[in-house]
Motif scaffolding. Structure first.
Motif, PDB file in Angstrom:
ATOM      1  N   GLU A 101       1.017  -1.183   0.013  1.00  0.00           N
ATOM      2  CA  GLU A 101      -0.186  -0.138  -0.159  1.00  0.00           C
ATOM      3  C   GLU A 101       0.845   1.168  -0.126  1.00  0.00           C
ATOM      4  O   GLU A 101       1.753   1.537   0.940  1.00  0.00           O
ATOM      5  CB  GLU A 101      -1.024   0.187   1.094  1.00  0.00           C
ATOM      6  CG  GLU A 101      -2.016  -1.071   1.227  1.00  0.00           C
ATOM      7  CD  GLU A 101      -3.144  -0.840   0.349  1.00  0.00           C
ATOM      8  OE1 GLU A 101      -3.218   0.172  -0.154  1.00  0.00           O
ATOM      9  OE2 GLU A 101      -3.921  -1.996  -0.007  1.00  0.00           O
ATOM     10  N   THR A 102       0.763   2.063  -1.138  1.00  0.00           N
ATOM     11  CA  THR A 102       1.589   3.172  -1.213  1.00  0.00           C
ATOM     12  C   THR A 102       0.626   4.355  -1.483  1.00  0.00           C
ATOM     13  O   THR A 102      -0.053   4.527  -2.535  1.00  0.00           O
ATOM     14  CB  THR A 102       2.352   3.216  -2.025  1.00  0.00           C
ATOM     15  OG1 THR A 102       3.383   1.915  -1.946  1.00  0.00           O
ATOM     16  CG2 THR A 102       3.419   4.474  -2.315  1.00  0.00           C
ATOM     17  N   HIS A 103       0.601   5.204  -0.402  1.00  0.00           N
ATOM     18  CA  HIS A 103      -0.297   6.686  -0.474  1.00  0.00           C
ATOM     19  C   HIS A 103      -1.871   6.253  -0.721  1.00  0.00           C
ATOM     20  O   HIS A 103      -2.358   6.937  -1.793  1.00  0.00           O
ATOM     21  CB  HIS A 103       0.322   7.527  -1.599  1.00  0.00           C
ATOM     22  CG  HIS A 103       1.601   8.008  -1.113  1.00  0.00           C
ATOM     23  ND1 HIS A 103       2.006   8.654  -0.040  1.00  0.00           N
ATOM     24  CD2 HIS A 103       2.785   7.773  -1.793  1.00  0.00           C
ATOM     25  CE1 HIS A 103       3.331   8.994  -0.171  1.00  0.00           C
ATOM     26  NE2 HIS A 103       3.951   8.529  -1.152  1.00  0.00           N
ATOM     27  N   GLY A 104      -2.279   5.341  -0.248  1.00  0.00           N
ATOM     28  CA  GLY A 104      -3.644   4.854  -0.439  1.00  0.00           C
ATOM     29  C   GLY A 104      -3.984   3.943  -1.675  1.00  0.00           C
ATOM     30  O   GLY A 104      -5.116   3.677  -2.146  1.00  0.00           O
ATOM     31  N   THR A 105      -2.929   3.725  -2.604  1.00  0.00           N
ATOM     32  CA  THR A 105      -2.952   2.791  -3.765  1.00  0.00           C
ATOM     33  C   THR A 105      -2.156   1.727  -3.544  1.00  0.00           C
ATOM     34  O   THR A 105      -1.474   1.584  -2.820  1.00  0.00           O
ATOM     35  CB  THR A 105      -2.527   3.604  -4.912  1.00  0.00           C
ATOM     36  OG1 THR A 105      -1.290   3.815  -4.845  1.00  0.00           O
ATOM     37  CG2 THR A 105      -3.329   4.877  -5.233  1.00  0.00           C
TER      38      THR A 105
END
Length: 643
Positions: free
Chosen positions: A436-440
């Motif tokens: 998960e990176t910045h909500g994506t």
């Protein structure tokens, strides 16, 4: 020919000439060429690869193993030519085909998802093990090695690079065989139908998981079911397999604690000779037990019930394990109507029925398995080389009108276990390959995903799919929940599977078992059939065990004079208290009545006169003694009182 060459021919399946050529080639090589050739020989598949029933390439590949056939073609090898692969044939299992197609449906659904494994496409290789251990072993090697005749892992061929996980098999024994091989490579196996309690042993099978409950809970539920209806005298049959043997052992252990006696225990297997199957059938016919509990798979029960149907057999109340009680093909045996057993919870998988029915003749013709299913279902031939006794398929056959276990999605049970198993593997891959990176969610489809990483993540999966929770305990097992199902005849005379209750292993002791619907019994009886070795001893009698017979077999003896028993099946009689005496039936104590005499009665008058006369005589004697108290005779007679 040397001993080494002979062993190479037998084990690797090559010819003598090929072995000699390879040995000569290796002997002629030196230096780097030898290393390259040795690496080539070391990392080459031995034998002919087995073709999967269904396969699609993907970024990560999941293996599958199912029973699509129940038999394997027997080949007698003469060890002069390369042995051929065992071929699955006969007894097409349309239900097993539905399981395998459910796996395909789940993978395609995941590939179209934007939340689970975005940007990653899963592939699959699904094999038919045809309920055969040798074939299951070959499938295990195939899942580990892949289809390429030559593969490389540097100079190390001990690692598997084909599948990251596998789903299957449909039975405990083949699953154990597969685990013995792929477990060495840390490839996890998530089974949808292998229920043997032995598979919970993490020392033996550390990479095993299952979405179906263990037989430990099933056996406990079946024992409580038998006890609930008061059946203390039953017969027991089981498949001579890991599923049947371990399941029956678990049941017998629980049944002993519940006070249930077993008249006979018979084991069999579907490949046994006919005389062995007949022996089991005769034991059922001769028995006095009216209830028969069967711990076996659908293929085994099919063989036994076919033998029982050859001759008129006394009607028996069948208690079935989940391995066969929901098998649609077995419901044609009308003498089993009223059977009751435990089954996996039925479910709904949106879109599955449409997927199963979305088969075009061209798609069917491209798959040998689907071709066989189509020809078997519609009794026609798609090719000219097929059975000449069948007519040619005119391509107007409509699968939507077909009544088959493949198309029957009214009570999805095991299919849901397959569905959950595929999603469990997908969630494990997601946790290993995605971040998960910045909500994506970012997934790396180019990473080298090792099966051991998937195995570690499978231990931690915890999710819900279509309202069904999926997680595994430390033993790789899921929560035990069973439905109680009953074979009931409809108005048209067709046997239907009806849910009549449930067994929930997560509830407190004594509350796990519930029945909430009317049950139909054998022969259509409205009341629970009786199956006991000896009738219950009524109050006023006591049980006396018979020498050499089970504790459920006894005789009833009346209580002796002055003793009672006030409950059924009392082991002893006991005397009444001092002021009480037993009634005529000797099942209760009553106080002894107190009687009073009237002075007007003759007996009272006589007793009063006797009492008065006695009192007067005593007074007269005392007076005489007192008057003559100084005489020698009185003093001698009362020397101590007359001094």
């Amino acid at each position: 020919m040397s001993l080494f060459e002979l062993i190479t021919v037998v084990v690797l399946g090559g010819s003598l000439s090929s072995v000699k050529e390879r040995n000569q080639r290796i002997d002629n090589l030196t230096g780097p060429d030898f290393s390259a050739e040795a690496s080539l020989v070391k990392c080459s598949l031995q034998g002919t690869p087995r073709q999967p029933a269904f396969s699609v390439d993907g970024d990560f590949v999941i293996g599958g193993a199912f029973f699509i056939h129940y038999q394997v073609q027997t080949v007698i090898n003469n060890y002069t030519t390369k042995p051929e692969l065992p071929i699955c044939k006969g007894s097409f299992n349309a239900r097993g085909l539905r399981f395998s197609r459910t796996m395909v449906f789940a993978i395609e659904e995941i590939n179209n998802s934007t939340e689970l494994l975005p940007g990653i496409r899963l592939g699959y290789q699904i094999f038919d093990t045809c309920a055969s251990v040798p074939v299951a072993v070959h499938v295990a090697f195939q899942l580990s090695n892949g289809q390429d005749p030559v593969f490389y892992q540097g100079n190390n061929c001990s690692k598997s690079g084909e599948v990251v996980a596998a789903v299957g098999d449909s039975g405990s024994t083949p699953s154990i065989s597969i685990l013995r091989i792929i477990g060495s490579f840390k490839i996890p196996l998530v089974s949808h139908f292998a229920t043997c309690a032995c598979l919970s042993d993490k020392h033996e099978y550390p990479t095993f998981f299952r979405t179906i409950p263990s037989d430990h809970y099933q056996a406990a539920g079946m024992a409580k079911l038998v006890k609930h209806f008061g059946w203390t005298w039953i017969g027991a049959v089981h498949a001579d397999s890991d599923y049947g043997n371990n399941g029956m052992a678990s049941f017998l252990g629980t049944a002993l604690k519940e006070g249930i006696c077993v008249e006979y225990i018979e084991s069999f297997y579907r490949t046994d000779p006919k005389n062995k199957i007949k022996k089991v059938a005769d034991a059922i016919r001769r028995s006095t037990a009216k209830v028969v509990l069967a711990f076996a798979g659908g293929g085994d029960m099919k063989v036994l019930l076919e033998e029982l149907s050859r001759e008129p057999t006394p009607h028996r109340q069948w208690i079935g394990s989940e391995g066969w009680i929901t098998e649609p093909n077995l419901m044609r045996f009308s003498f089993c109507a009223g059977a009751i057993g435990v089954a996996i919870q039925q479910s709904v998988i949106p879109g599955l029925r449409d997927f199963l029915l979305d088969l075009s003749p061209s798609e069917v013709a491209a798959s040998s398995v689907l071709t066989e299913f189509w020809e078997d279902a519609f009794n026609c031939s798609l090719t000219e080389t097929a059975d000449p006794h069948k007519g040619r398929c005119d391509r107007t056959e409509d699968i939507k009108t077909l009544k088959s276990p493949y198309t029957d999605t009214s009570q999805l049970r095991v299919s849901n276990m397959v569905y959950k198993a595929v999603y469990a593997v997908a969630h494990a891959i997601h946790n290993a390959a995605c971040q998960e990176t910045h909500g994506t969610t970012q997934c790396d489809k180019h990473m080298r995903l090792e099966p051991e990483q998937v195995f570690i993540e499978l231990k931690k999966v915890n999710f819900s799919q279509n309202g069904y929770h999926v997680s595994f305990d430390p033993n790789g097992d899921s929560v035990a929940f069973y439905e109680l199902v009953n074979w009931q005849k409809s108005e048209s005379g067709v046997i239907e599977l009806v849910t009549v209750g449930y067994y929930d292993g997560s509830l407190p002791r004594g509350q796990e078992f519930r029945i909430n619907r009317k049950i139909t019994w054998v022969d259509g009886y409205k009341q629970v059939p009786v199956s006991v070795c000896s009738e219950s001893c009524p109050p006023g009698t006591r049980k006396v065990l018979q020498k050499g017979r089970p504790i459920c077999c006894y005789v009833c003896i009346p209580c002796p004079e002055g003793e009672i028993s006030n409950m059924s099946d009392s082991p002893d009689c006991f005397p009444c208290p001092r002021e009480f005496w037993p009634n005529a039936k000797r099942d209760a104590c009553f106080p002894k009545p107190v009687e009073f005499l009237s002075y007007e009665e003759v007996l009272s008058i006589i007793l009063a006169l006797v009492s008065i006369s006695g009192a007067c005589l005593a007074i007269i004697t005392a007076v005489v003694f007192f008057h003559h108290r100084t005489t020698p005779i009185v003093r001698a007679n009362n020397s101590e009182d007359s001094r």
